[in-house]
Design a protein around this motif. Sequence first.
Motif, PDB file in Angstrom:
ATOM      1  N   GLU A  23      15.440  14.275  -1.675  1.00 23.49           N
ATOM      2  CA  GLU A  23      16.478  13.549  -2.414  1.00 23.49           C
ATOM      3  C   GLU A  23      16.673  12.137  -1.876  1.00 23.49           C
ATOM      4  O   GLU A  23      16.847  11.191  -2.643  1.00 23.49           O
ATOM      5  N   ARG A  24      16.631  11.970  -0.564  1.00 20.46           N
ATOM      6  CA  ARG A  24      16.788  10.625   0.020  1.00 20.46           C
ATOM      7  C   ARG A  24      15.605   9.724  -0.325  1.00 20.46           C
ATOM      8  O   ARG A  24      15.772   8.538  -0.590  1.00 20.46           O
ATOM      9  N   ILE A  25      14.399  10.289  -0.358  1.00 16.51           N
ATOM     10  CA  ILE A  25      13.223   9.508  -0.744  1.00 16.51           C
ATOM     11  C   ILE A  25      13.326   9.090  -2.208  1.00 16.51           C
ATOM     12  O   ILE A  25      13.072   7.924  -2.549  1.00 16.51           O
ATOM     13  N   ILE A  26      13.728  10.006  -3.065  1.00 17.41           N
ATOM     14  CA  ILE A  26      13.887   9.695  -4.493  1.00 17.41           C
ATOM     15  C   ILE A  26      14.896   8.563  -4.675  1.00 17.41           C
ATOM     16  O   ILE A  26      14.636   7.600  -5.406  1.00 17.41           O
ATOM     17  N   GLN A  27      16.023   8.667  -4.005  1.00 15.85           N
ATOM     18  CA  GLN A  27      17.053   7.618  -4.097  1.00 15.85           C
ATOM     19  C   GLN A  27      16.515   6.288  -3.589  1.00 15.85           C
ATOM     20  O   GLN A  27      16.711   5.247  -4.203  1.00 15.85           O
ATOM     21  N   GLY A  28      15.848   6.324  -2.443  1.00 13.21           N
ATOM     22  CA  GLY A  28      15.349   5.097  -1.826  1.00 13.21           C
ATOM     23  C   GLY A  28      14.279   4.395  -2.642  1.00 13.21           C
ATOM     24  O   GLY A  28      14.176   3.169  -2.622  1.00 13.21           O
ATOM     25  N   LEU A  29      13.470   5.174  -3.371  1.00 12.12           N
ATOM     26  CA  LEU A  29      12.426   4.589  -4.208  1.00 12.12           C
ATOM     27  C   LEU A  29      12.934   4.236  -5.606  1.00 12.12           C
ATOM     28  O   LEU A  29      12.219   3.615  -6.383  1.00 12.12           O
ATOM     29  N   GLY A  30      14.156   4.672  -5.926  1.00 10.59           N
ATOM     30  CA  GLY A  30      14.677   4.429  -7.270  1.00 10.59           C
ATOM     31  C   GLY A  30      14.003   5.282  -8.323  1.00 10.59           C
ATOM     32  O   GLY A  30      13.917   4.890  -9.488  1.00 10.59           O
ATOM     33  N   TRP A  31      13.547   6.452  -7.920  1.00 11.45           N
ATOM     34  CA  TRP A  31      12.837   7.359  -8.816  1.00 11.45           C
ATOM     35  C   TRP A  31      13.786   8.417  -9.388  1.00 11.45           C
ATOM     36  O   TRP A  31      13.550   9.615  -9.262  1.00 11.45           O
ATOM     37  N   GLN A  32      14.850   8.024 -10.032  1.00 11.67           N
ATOM     38  CA  GLN A  32      15.820   8.982 -10.540  1.00 11.67           C
ATOM     39  C   GLN A  32      15.216   9.957 -11.553  1.00 11.67           C
ATOM     40  O   GLN A  32      15.756  11.031 -11.789  1.00 11.67           O
ATOM     41  N   ASP A  33      14.067   9.593 -12.145  1.00 12.20           N
ATOM     42  CA  ASP A  33      13.411  10.472 -13.108  1.00 12.20           C
ATOM     43  C   ASP A  33      12.351  11.372 -12.460  1.00 12.20           C
ATOM     44  O   ASP A  33      11.578  12.023 -13.146  1.00 12.20           O
ATOM     45  N   ALA A  34      12.342  11.429 -11.141  1.00 11.77           N
ATOM     46  CA  ALA A  34      11.405  12.297 -10.420  1.00 11.77           C
ATOM     47  C   ALA A  34      11.921  13.732 -10.405  1.00 11.77           C
ATOM     48  O   ALA A  34      13.111  13.986 -10.575  1.00 11.77           O
TER      49      ALA A  34
END
Length: 107
Positions: free
Chosen positions: A19-30
């Motif tokens: 979840e932190r990686i998704i947030q940090g990359l801006g990948w909310q659609d992951a």
Amino acid sequence: MSTEGVPGMQVSQAGEIAERIIQGLGWQDATVQMGHLHYQRRITHLPSGLWIGIDAPYRRATLVAGRISPDGTYADPRPDCVPVGPIDGEDTEALLGTVRELLRTLP
């Protein structure tokens, strides 16, 4: 039987790390899938055609990345792509820096 306080029996942080990686990359659609073991996760980002594997059995993480083939299958990492880690699972900046470097080196 409780494993609280037993060395080597800490709860995995793989889901939280994902979840932190998704947030940090801006990948909310992951999306995040469970791995074969309870301490493994795979982040899938279809718009970019990339996946990130997380192996975090304790409070440390090992990361690997690869591409998603046009037919939707997960391509194996390049043979010279060695999993990176262990990285402190609580150090978001170190995790994101490692992920960005892994993704940058993908062909």
